[in-house]
Design an enzyme around this catalytic site. Structure first.
Site, short mmCIF file in Angstrom:
data_model
loop_
_atom_site.label_atom_id
_atom_site.label_comp_id
_atom_site.label_asym_id
_atom_site.label_seq_id
_atom_site.Cartn_x
_atom_site.Cartn_y
_atom_site.Cartn_z
N ASP A 108 0.92 -1.22 0.14
CA ASP A 108 -0.01 0.10 0.11
C ASP A 108 0.89 1.11 0.01
O ASP A 108 1.21 1.71 0.91
CB ASP A 108 -0.96 -0.07 1.24
CG ASP A 108 -1.99 1.27 1.24
OD1 ASP A 108 -2.19 1.56 0.13
OD2 ASP A 108 -2.59 1.28 2.32
N GLU A 142 -2.63 10.72 0.35
CA GLU A 142 -3.60 9.89 0.07
C GLU A 142 -3.99 9.36 1.91
O GLU A 142 -4.93 9.16 2.31
CB GLU A 142 -3.76 8.75 -0.46
CG GLU A 142 -4.91 7.90 -0.71
CD GLU A 142 -4.82 6.67 0.17
OE1 GLU A 142 -5.83 6.21 0.30
OE2 GLU A 142 -3.92 6.58 0.95
N GLU A 143 -2.82 9.23 2.45
CA GLU A 143 -2.87 8.47 3.85
C GLU A 143 -3.25 9.61 4.90
O GLU A 143 -3.62 9.35 5.85
CB GLU A 143 -1.70 8.01 4.26
CG GLU A 143 -1.12 6.65 3.19
CD GLU A 143 -2.06 5.52 3.75
OE1 GLU A 143 -2.89 5.53 4.27
OE2 GLU A 143 -1.65 4.53 3.00
#
Length: 308
Positions: A108, A142-143
């Site tokens: 990820d 995104e995180e």
């Protein structure tokens, strides 16, 4: 079964980007590496800077491109969560299904970055795609709050160049996902009254009321669905107090909540309202709830035949 011809190239790219730390919001090093790599592979590239920031998304597409739009966007994110974990590979060599690759972002989502890049390069090599067909988009943030993808989407909308199809790379056990849970970031602030711990009635512990509320929220049904399961709460950060023998007058917690309710535009609001009810039931005066970012479940198109 013989290994694909691109295996070594794929593994080499994957190792290179995993070895570069890119914990949000420090994504520049891996972004610069990808710009150089993709340029060397013959793609046109662009650093898409976020507003008032030196952070940037990486865009790349095959040349030539007749317009400034690509029909299909193949995308994932470059940033990872902390802490940094170095790359390692163990097991059979040359690699097989039994080989274990570890390190922050191996799955990820730097696994997707490498796989998507090699897929586009292979299609380019066979003449199957050109710039009007496909564009790679590797975003930042995104995180944390998705600011990289939000900016990319806003720019494409403003230019009138939104793609017809987007393919997102995330760990899904190699299956095509039909949707995913929504998300919401919340901060809970608890207010107490300071005092000496030797005289418990002299104060009101903000830590205590916050802990009671968090346990109740974790155990509660904040919303569920047959497809997405239960809404879940992760208490990622907690702070409170100044010394062990002082009753704390302030405490706070930061939550990441995975939303199992729709629709996308308002599913998170239902969960926020239920969370507020829990806080009020524990102490009607102690809490302030702030949830600056959220969305309900996201449904995606998955009834496709797998052809490009």
């Amino acid at each position: 079964m013989s290994a694909p011809s691109y295996r070594d190239k794929l593994l080499s790219l994957h190792q290179s980007i995993v070895e570069i730390p890119s914990i949000s919001p420090a994504e520049a090093d891996v972004g610069n590496f990808l710009i150089d790599y993709l340029t060397e592979q013959g793609l046109a590239t662009e650093r898409q800077f976020l507003p008032s920031s030196d952070r940037f998304n990486v865009l790349a597409w095959p040349e030539p491109r007749a317009s400034n739009r690509s029909r299909i966007v193949v995308t994932t994110h470059m940033d990872v969560v902390p802490p940094y974990l170095s790359y390692s590979r163990s097991g059979p060599e040359p690699p097989t299904a039994g080989t274990v690759i570890a390190g922050r972002g191996t799955s990820d989502a730097k696994g997707s970055v490498a796989a998507q890049t090699l897929a586009v390069l292979e299609l380019m090599a066979t003449g199957s795609v050109k710039g009007d067909d496909v564009m790679l988009v590797f975003v930042v943030g995104e995180e944390v709050n998705g600011d990289g993808m939000i900016h990319f989407s806003d720019v494409m909308t403003e230019r009138g160049t939104r793609p017809s199809v987007a393919i997102f790379g995330e760990p899904t056990n190699s299956t095509l996902a039909c949707g995913h849970k929504g998300g919401m970031a919340c901060n809970i602030f608890a207010k107490g009254i300071s005092g000496h711990s030797g005289y418990p009635k002299s104060g009101k512990s903000a830590n205590e009321v916050l802990m009671r509320a968090l346990v109740k929220a974790i155990d509660a049904d904040l919303g569920n669905s047959e497809l997405y399961g239960n809404t879940t709460v992760n208490v990622g950060l907690m702070t409170g107090g100044i010394a062990p023998n002082v009753i704390p007058d302030a405490a706070n917690a930061s939550l990441a909540i995975r939303i199992a309710l729709g629709p996308q535009e308002s599913g998170h609001i239902i969960v926020k309202d239920r969370l507020q009810e829990i806080l009020t039931s524990v102490d009607s005066d102690a809490f302030t709830l702030e949830c600056p970012f959220g969305f309900g479940v996201v449904e995606t198109k998955c009834d496709v035949d797998g052809t490009f």
